[in-house]
Write a protein that holds these residues in place. Structure first.
Motif, PDB file in Angstrom:
ATOM      1  N   LYS A   1       0.831  -1.213   0.000  1.00 39.34           N
ATOM      2  CA  LYS A   1       0.000   0.000   0.000  1.00 39.34           C
ATOM      3  C   LYS A   1       0.861   1.256   0.000  1.00 39.34           C
ATOM      4  CE  LYS A   1      -2.330  -1.656   3.537  1.00 39.34           C
ATOM      5  NZ  LYS A   1      -3.292  -1.782   4.662  1.00 39.34           N
TER       6      LYS A   1
ATOM      7  N   LEU B   1      -1.754   3.637  -1.937  1.00 40.25           N
ATOM      8  CA  LEU B   1      -3.145   3.280  -1.686  1.00 40.25           C
ATOM      9  C   LEU B   1      -3.477   3.489  -0.207  1.00 40.25           C
ATOM     10  CD1 LEU B   1      -3.422   0.091  -3.914  1.00 40.25           C
ATOM     11  CD2 LEU B   1      -4.058   2.441  -4.468  1.00 40.25           C
ATOM     12  N   PRO B   2      -4.750   3.590   0.136  1.00 39.77           N
ATOM     13  CA  PRO B   2      -5.134   3.932   1.518  1.00 39.77           C
ATOM     14  C   PRO B   2      -4.580   2.951   2.545  1.00 39.77           C
ATOM     15  CG  PRO B   2      -7.023   4.057   0.042  1.00 39.77           C
ATOM     16  CD  PRO B   2      -5.918   3.443  -0.744  1.00 39.77           C
TER      17      PRO B   2
ATOM     18  N   ALA C   1      -6.963   0.243   3.934  1.00 37.15           N
ATOM     19  CA  ALA C   1      -7.437  -0.868   3.105  1.00 37.15           C
ATOM     20  C   ALA C   1      -6.946  -2.199   3.662  1.00 37.15           C
ATOM     21  CB  ALA C   1      -6.960  -0.689   1.667  1.00 37.15           C
TER      22      ALA C   1
ATOM     23  N   CYS D   1     -12.127  -9.246  -4.637  1.00 33.91           N
ATOM     24  CA  CYS D   1     -12.615  -7.861  -4.601  1.00 33.91           C
ATOM     25  C   CYS D   1     -14.069  -7.770  -5.072  1.00 33.91           C
ATOM     26  CB  CYS D   1     -11.745  -6.982  -5.479  1.00 33.91           C
ATOM     27  SG  CYS D   1     -10.066  -6.737  -4.866  1.00 33.91           S
TER      28      CYS D   1
ATOM     29  N   ARG E   1      -6.287   5.495  -7.635  1.00 33.18           N
ATOM     30  CA  ARG E   1      -6.195   5.466  -6.170  1.00 33.18           C
ATOM     31  C   ARG E   1      -7.531   5.767  -5.493  1.00 33.18           C
ATOM     32  NH1 ARG E   1      -0.423   8.558  -6.378  1.00 33.18           N
ATOM     33  NH2 ARG E   1       0.927   6.746  -6.013  1.00 33.18           N
ATOM     34  N   GLU E   2      -8.471   6.355  -6.234  1.00 32.38           N
ATOM     35  CA  GLU E   2      -9.773   6.722  -5.658  1.00 32.38           C
ATOM     36  C   GLU E   2     -10.798   5.600  -5.748  1.00 32.38           C
ATOM     37  OE1 GLU E   2      -9.884   9.550  -4.003  1.00 32.38           O
ATOM     38  OE2 GLU E   2      -7.785   9.728  -4.634  1.00 32.38           O
TER      39      GLU E   2
ATOM     40  N   ASP F   1     -12.535   1.697  -5.047  1.00 34.07           N
ATOM     41  CA  ASP F   1     -12.950   0.992  -3.829  1.00 34.07           C
ATOM     42  C   ASP F   1     -12.196  -0.314  -3.630  1.00 34.07           C
ATOM     43  OD1 ASP F   1     -15.284   2.725  -2.978  1.00 34.07           O
ATOM     44  OD2 ASP F   1     -15.905   2.211  -5.006  1.00 34.07           O
ATOM     45  N   SER F   2     -11.666  -0.871  -4.715  1.00 33.34           N
ATOM     46  CA  SER F   2     -10.890  -2.107  -4.602  1.00 33.34           C
ATOM     47  C   SER F   2      -9.909  -2.192  -5.757  1.00 33.34           C
ATOM     48  CB  SER F   2     -11.809  -3.339  -4.571  1.00 33.34           C
ATOM     49  OG  SER F   2     -12.605  -3.419  -5.742  1.00 33.34           O
ATOM     50  N   TRP F   3      -8.865  -2.994  -5.529  1.00 31.70           N
ATOM     51  CA  TRP F   3      -7.780  -3.113  -6.506  1.00 31.70           C
ATOM     52  C   TRP F   3      -7.292  -4.567  -6.543  1.00 31.70           C
ATOM     53  CZ3 TRP F   3      -8.218   0.191  -2.453  1.00 31.70           C
ATOM     54  CH2 TRP F   3      -8.362   1.557  -2.734  1.00 31.70           C
TER      55      TRP F   3
ATOM     56  N   ARG G   1     -10.765  -1.073   0.014  1.00 32.44           N
ATOM     57  CA  ARG G   1     -10.669   0.138   0.828  1.00 32.44           C
ATOM     58  C   ARG G   1     -11.325  -0.032   2.197  1.00 32.44           C
ATOM     59  NH1 ARG G   1      -9.913   5.597  -0.242  1.00 32.44           N
ATOM     60  NH2 ARG G   1      -9.736   5.144  -2.483  1.00 32.44           N
ATOM     61  N   ASP G   2     -12.518  -0.605   2.214  1.00 32.92           N
ATOM     62  CA  ASP G   2     -13.256  -0.790   3.467  1.00 32.92           C
ATOM     63  C   ASP G   2     -12.964  -2.196   3.993  1.00 32.92           C
ATOM     64  OD1 ASP G   2     -15.196  -1.259   5.478  1.00 32.92           O
ATOM     65  OD2 ASP G   2     -16.578   0.155   4.556  1.00 32.92           O
TER      66      ASP G   2
END
Length: 449
Positions: free
Chosen positions: A119, A124-125, A128, A143, A274-275, A277-279, A299-300
């Motif tokens: 990350k 990335l956040p 996450a 994901c 980067r914005e 919700d998943s990668w 992300r969550d």
């Protein structure tokens, strides 16, 4: 055991030492020889371990493709950095089942550190949650399972308890050049291959944001960081803005292209991703760790845990992070050791340098081929080169000739209705000399054809 492992290391080292001078594909006659050697029945009794190892090396090594070397450009294949190969060797000796903290505290600690470093490298956040899985297909599965459950939960439906029978119908939006593995995943998740809305792509395979449909309800949109042929990036900023207006989930299929974020030079190509919700990405591509190694990030963290956790387990509750609660697997190998070893060995600057060097080498190949009269079909923005040598039959002859010659290995593809050679430069082992040797071999096949 020590003698056996020493012999294995010696044979492995000899194999690697021979890669610079051997053919990039299987050695002539080696595959047929291996097939004949494997035709026998199951042995009636035990075999000596040294004999087993010798058979593997004597018959198996010549029949391999030299994907660990510097002149293998097929299938976006990374090599295995020395530190990761050694780490895999040690981790195999540990033989840890890394499904939980209690089953292997060491691997659990390395996994948490490895995911944190991934990350950090990609920007990335930090919040996450991640899962180390077999590859990008399973990373996409992980994901999108989280995405499916989350968008349906917002519509008042609990997939975990109720399944999909009678559920609101989620809309899945993908680009016209989405990777084939994504449709396999959608099928596995019960979302269907043919129900997706495919948005027209431009000449480089990028989703056209101006063609995004006016949908509502539960929506998942999948965007691509690095088209498998051209290396192009979908317009993430525009897609994310469209998705946020609809409270839609944005997923990134970034098997290799997501690693552009590790380079300040290349990051602008992927900044908007980067914005999401998943990668999903592969470590065995541009991070150059051994197969099989994929990474899923959501992300969550709670959403991923809800989709993947084991309920009703016979195992005692834990206060630690247990990988089985964030991945599709329970029993699993210690992939984290190799991922951690790669990032430790490279560091931030080494990772960026490797990625930038491969992209520079891809540009050099494209330039040299173009100067030699070869048509380059893509804008070489990353590490992918798509080359055409005339009509389909002639292009296929050139690809076959290059593979037969053995100086390098490049595969075939279909791009915009034309047969083409796809050249993927993604190995730490590829030197500038490898590029020049390969360029000369491809041009020689072009002239001969």
């Amino acid at each position: 055991m020590q003698n056996l492992l020493s012999e294995a290391a010696s044979r492995a080292a000899a194999y690697l030492d021979g890669l610079p001078s051997r053919e990039a594909g299987p050695l002539p006659g080696s595959v047929e020889r291996l097939i004949r050697a494997l035709e026998g029945p199951l042995p009636g009794g035990p075999s000596v371990a040294e004999d087993v190892l010798a058979f593997l090396d004597d018959y198996g090594s010549p029949a391999t493709v030299a994907s660990a070397g510097g002149r293998y450009f097929g299938f976006v294949t990374g090599g295995a950095l020395p530190a990761t190969l050694a780490a895999q060797y040690l981790a195999a000796a540990w033989d840890q089942n890394s499904f939980s903290f209690v089953s292997s505290p060491a691997v659990a600690c390395f996994e948490a550190a490895a995911l944190r470093w991934v990350k950090e490298a990609l920007g990335l956040p930090a919040v996450a949650e991640g899962a180390l899985v077999t590859g990008a297909t399973m990373a996409n599965f992980t994901c999108l399972a989280a995405a499916r459950n989350h968008v349906l939960a917002r519509a008042g439906w609990d997939v975990d308890r109720q399944g999909l029978f009678g559920a609101p119908e989620p809309t899945v939006v993908v680009g016209g050049e989405a990777h084939a593995s994504l449709f396999k995943v959608l099928s596995l998740l019960g979302l269907g291959r043919d129900r997706v809305l495919r948005v027209e792509a431009d000449g480089q395979g990028r989703l056209r944001a101006d063609r995004l449909p006016p949908v509502d309800g539960p929506v998942i949109v999948c965007i691509q960081a690095g088209n498998v042929n051209s290396g192009a990036f979908d317009p993430a900023e525009e897609v994310v803005a469209w998705a946020r207006q609809r409270d839609a989930w944005v997923h990134v299929d970034g098997a290799f292209g997501l690693w552009a974020l590790a380079s300040s030079e290349l990051a602008p190509l992927a900044q908007g991703f980067r914005e999401a919700d998943s990668w999903a990405t592969d470590a065995h591509k541009w991070l150059n760790v051994p197969y099989d190694s994929g990474i899923a990030l959501v992300r969550d963290a709670e959403v991923l845990a809800k989709a993947m956790s084991i309920s009703g387990s016979y195992l005692l509750p834990s206060t630690h992070r247990d990988a089985m609660n964030v991945t599709p697997d329970s029993s699993r190998r210690a992939r984290a050791i190799e991922v951690w070893a790669a990032l430790k060995a490279l560091g931030r600057s080494g990772l960026a340098d490797m990625i930038e060097r491969n992209c520079r080498q891809a540009r050099r190949l494209a330039e040299g081929l173009r100067d030699g009269g070869v048509e380059i079909l893509n804008e070489v923005v990353l590490n992918q080169v798509v080359a055409c040598f005339g009509d389909d039959a002639r292009t296929q002859r050139v690809i076959a000739a290059v593979q037969d010659d053995g100086t390098c290995w490049c595969g075939g593809t279909s791009w915009k209705g034309r047969a083409a050679m796809r050249i993927s430069v993604s190995s730490w082992a590829t030197s500038d000399d490898d590029i020049e040797r390969s360029l000369a071999a491809i041009l020689a096949a072009h002239r001969e054809a």
